[in-house]
Write a protein that holds these residues in place. Structure first.
Motif, mmCIF file in Angstrom:
data_model
loop_
_atom_site.group_PDB
_atom_site.id
_atom_site.type_symbol
_atom_site.label_atom_id
_atom_site.label_comp_id
_atom_site.label_asym_id
_atom_site.label_seq_id
_atom_site.Cartn_x
_atom_site.Cartn_y
_atom_site.Cartn_z
ATOM 1 N N THR A 16 0.838 -1.195 0.000
ATOM 2 C CA THR A 16 0.000 0.000 0.000
ATOM 3 C C THR A 16 0.878 1.252 0.000
ATOM 4 N N GLY A 17 0.327 2.344 -0.495
ATOM 5 C CA GLY A 17 1.112 3.575 -0.603
ATOM 6 C C GLY A 17 2.319 3.391 -1.485
ATOM 7 N N ALA A 18 2.160 2.585 -2.555
ATOM 8 C CA ALA A 18 3.313 2.147 -3.342
ATOM 9 C C ALA A 18 3.560 2.971 -4.596
ATOM 10 N N ALA A 19 2.796 4.036 -4.796
ATOM 11 C CA ALA A 19 2.956 4.813 -6.027
ATOM 12 C C ALA A 19 4.166 5.727 -6.007
ATOM 13 N N ARG A 20 4.678 6.019 -4.818
ATOM 14 C CA ARG A 20 5.807 6.956 -4.732
ATOM 15 C C ARG A 20 6.600 6.684 -3.446
ATOM 16 N N ASP A 41 -2.518 2.105 -4.207
ATOM 17 C CA ASP A 41 -2.388 3.499 -3.810
ATOM 18 C C ASP A 41 -3.718 4.217 -3.989
ATOM 19 N N LEU A 42 -3.919 5.250 -3.192
ATOM 20 C CA LEU A 42 -5.099 6.106 -3.326
ATOM 21 C C LEU A 42 -5.097 6.835 -4.661
ATOM 22 N N ASP A 43 -3.906 7.189 -5.142
ATOM 23 C CA ASP A 43 -3.738 7.898 -6.403
ATOM 24 C C ASP A 43 -3.644 6.886 -7.539
ATOM 25 N N SER A 44 -4.752 6.671 -8.238
ATOM 26 C CA SER A 44 -4.789 5.625 -9.255
ATOM 27 C C SER A 44 -3.867 5.919 -10.429
ATOM 28 N N ASP A 45 -3.748 7.185 -10.813
ATOM 29 C CA ASP A 45 -2.869 7.535 -11.931
ATOM 30 C C ASP A 45 -1.416 7.222 -11.602
ATOM 31 N N SER A 46 -0.988 7.607 -10.410
ATOM 32 C CA SER A 46 0.403 7.347 -10.014
ATOM 33 C C SER A 46 0.655 5.858 -9.824
ATOM 34 N N ALA A 47 -0.335 5.143 -9.304
ATOM 35 C CA ALA A 47 -0.191 3.691 -9.163
ATOM 36 C C ALA A 47 -0.016 3.041 -10.529
ATOM 37 N N GLY A 48 -0.814 3.496 -11.497
ATOM 38 C CA GLY A 48 -0.700 2.969 -12.840
ATOM 39 C C GLY A 48 0.648 3.271 -13.469
ATOM 40 N N GLU A 49 1.146 4.479 -13.221
ATOM 41 C CA GLU A 49 2.445 4.872 -13.768
ATOM 42 C C GLU A 49 3.568 4.033 -13.162
ATOM 43 N N THR A 50 3.497 3.795 -11.852
ATOM 44 C CA THR A 50 4.519 2.986 -11.193
ATOM 45 C C THR A 50 4.487 1.547 -11.692
ATOM 46 N N ALA A 51 3.283 0.992 -11.817
ATOM 47 C CA ALA A 51 3.152 -0.382 -12.324
ATOM 48 C C ALA A 51 3.681 -0.474 -13.752
ATOM 49 N N ALA A 52 3.387 0.527 -14.575
ATOM 50 C CA ALA A 52 3.862 0.532 -15.954
ATOM 51 C C ALA A 52 5.381 0.628 -16.009
ATOM 52 N N ALA A 53 5.969 1.440 -15.124
ATOM 53 C CA ALA A 53 7.425 1.578 -15.081
ATOM 54 C C ALA A 53 8.081 0.251 -14.703
ATOM 55 N N ARG A 193 14.524 10.899 2.988
ATOM 56 C CA ARG A 193 14.216 12.128 2.244
ATOM 57 C C ARG A 193 13.173 11.848 1.160
ATOM 58 N N THR A 194 11.934 11.791 1.573
ATOM 59 C CA THR A 194 10.799 11.587 0.676
ATOM 60 C C THR A 194 9.966 12.867 0.649
ATOM 61 N N PRO A 195 8.968 12.961 -0.246
ATOM 62 C CA PRO A 195 8.084 14.134 -0.235
ATOM 63 C C PRO A 195 7.421 14.368 1.126
ATOM 64 N N LEU A 196 7.116 13.285 1.856
ATOM 65 C CA LEU A 196 6.508 13.418 3.181
ATOM 66 C C LEU A 196 7.437 14.155 4.134
ATOM 67 N N VAL A 197 8.728 13.831 4.087
ATOM 68 C CA VAL A 197 9.712 14.489 4.957
ATOM 69 C C VAL A 197 10.016 15.899 4.451
ATOM 70 N N GLN A 228 23.478 11.636 8.343
ATOM 71 C CA GLN A 228 22.962 11.247 7.030
ATOM 72 C C GLN A 228 21.509 10.792 7.109
ATOM 73 N N PHE A 229 20.750 11.107 6.053
ATOM 74 C CA PHE A 229 19.410 10.549 5.911
ATOM 75 C C PHE A 229 19.508 9.069 5.567
ATOM 76 N N THR A 230 18.580 8.278 6.063
ATOM 77 C CA THR A 230 18.381 6.919 5.574
ATOM 78 C C THR A 230 17.831 7.035 4.153
ATOM 79 N N THR A 231 18.181 6.117 3.275
ATOM 80 C CA THR A 231 17.730 6.202 1.888
ATOM 81 C C THR A 231 16.606 5.207 1.602
ATOM 82 N N VAL A 232 15.875 5.475 0.525
ATOM 83 C CA VAL A 232 14.849 4.531 0.069
ATOM 84 C C VAL A 232 15.488 3.175 -0.222
ATOM 85 N N ASP A 233 16.671 3.183 -0.820
ATOM 86 C CA ASP A 233 17.359 1.920 -1.119
ATOM 87 C C ASP A 233 17.700 1.143 0.148
#
Length: 264
Positions: A16-20, A41-53, A193-197, A228-233
């Motif tokens: 969940t919350g996997a679009a970004r 994800d709540l954002d269907s467009d972004s979820a679709g874009e992530t799945a397509a990527a 360091r995400t958009p939320l932060v 240092q920030f923790t990374t997404v990776d």
């Protein structure tokens, strides 16, 4: 695909919350390791874009529009994944929001909004995922906690309370799920360091009356060992390890990834 290619080969994962942000990073990592990934994800467009990527780089993914606070949406989303791919092996409750306010000025509506996304959403996903996993002989439940699952910071009471509660839910799943082959663990990152932060930095600067650089250096990263920030990776690497771990030796655990901010 690297030395650890295929560690999740044949597995079905829903995040969940996997679009970004962190959720997307985990979705991409799982797909590279051979999992079929449902990007919820709540954002269907972004979820679709992530799945397509993910599909564009050779992975297997589907987008699922899901408001995690909506019981029917969570049930329908999990059912769609199970119907499409024949089961569910890994479910990751990652969706989250933040709200910055001192407790004495915090509205009940904002308290409830934060709790609903983090805690109610995690419960609804857990219940539906467990039903699928119990029926198929097991699986892995994962939760996105935080260092704030284990300690507190000012101005974030609903987030801190929700993240503490997720630790309790994770442990409950570990106890109940064991008889059905289900393991459960919670990842507790420091600041990533995400958009939320990024959104929090000016909010905290204003609330505390300090500069944005001071928020980063003296609030967010003050107690790390290296500033240092923790990374997404970093988080995605741990999420892969927990999803691929082969036994119930590792269950009911909070695993901290925070550059030494919290040690425990």
């Amino acid at each position: 695909m690297g030395e650890q290619a295929g560690r999740l080969h044949g597995k079905v994962a829903l995040i969940t919350g996997a679009a970004r942000g962190i959720g997307r990073g985990i979705a991409e990592r799982y797909a590279r390791e051979g999992a079929r990934v449902a990007v919820a994800d709540l954002d269907s467009d972004s979820a679709g874009e992530t799945a397509a990527a993910i599909r564009a780089t050779g992975g297997e993914a589907m987008a699922v529009t899901m408001d995690v606070t909506d019981e029917a949406a969570v049930s329908d989303g999990v059912s769609a994944v199970v119907t499409a791919w024949g089961g569910l092996d890994v479910a990751f409750a990652n969706a989250g929001i933040q709200h910055i306010d001192p407790l004495d000025q915090l509205s009940f509506a904002n308290w409830r909004k934060v709790m609903a996304v983090h805690l109610d959403g995690a419960f609804l996903l857990t219940r539906e995922a467990l039903r699928a996993m119990y029926a198929s002989g097991g699986g892995t439940m994962l939760y996105m906690g935080s260092v704030h699952s284990l300690e507190a910071s000012p101005l974030k009471a609903p987030y801190v309370a929700a993240k503490h509660a997720l630790l309790g839910l994770c442990r409950s799943v570990a106890k109940e799920g064991a008889a059905h082959g289900v393991r459960s663990n919670i990842i507790c990152p420091g600041f990533v360091r995400t958009p939320l932060v990024d959104k929090q930095i000016p909010e905290q600067a204003k609330e505390l009356g300090i500069s944005e650089d001071e928020v980063i250096r003296n609030v967010m990263l003050k107690n790390t060992v290296d500033g240092q920030f923790t990374t997404v990776d970093d988080v995605a690497e741990l999420a892969l390890h927990l999803a691929a771990f082969p036994s119930a030796a590792l269950t009911g655990q909070s695993v901290v990834v925070s550059h030494g901010w919290h040690m425990g």
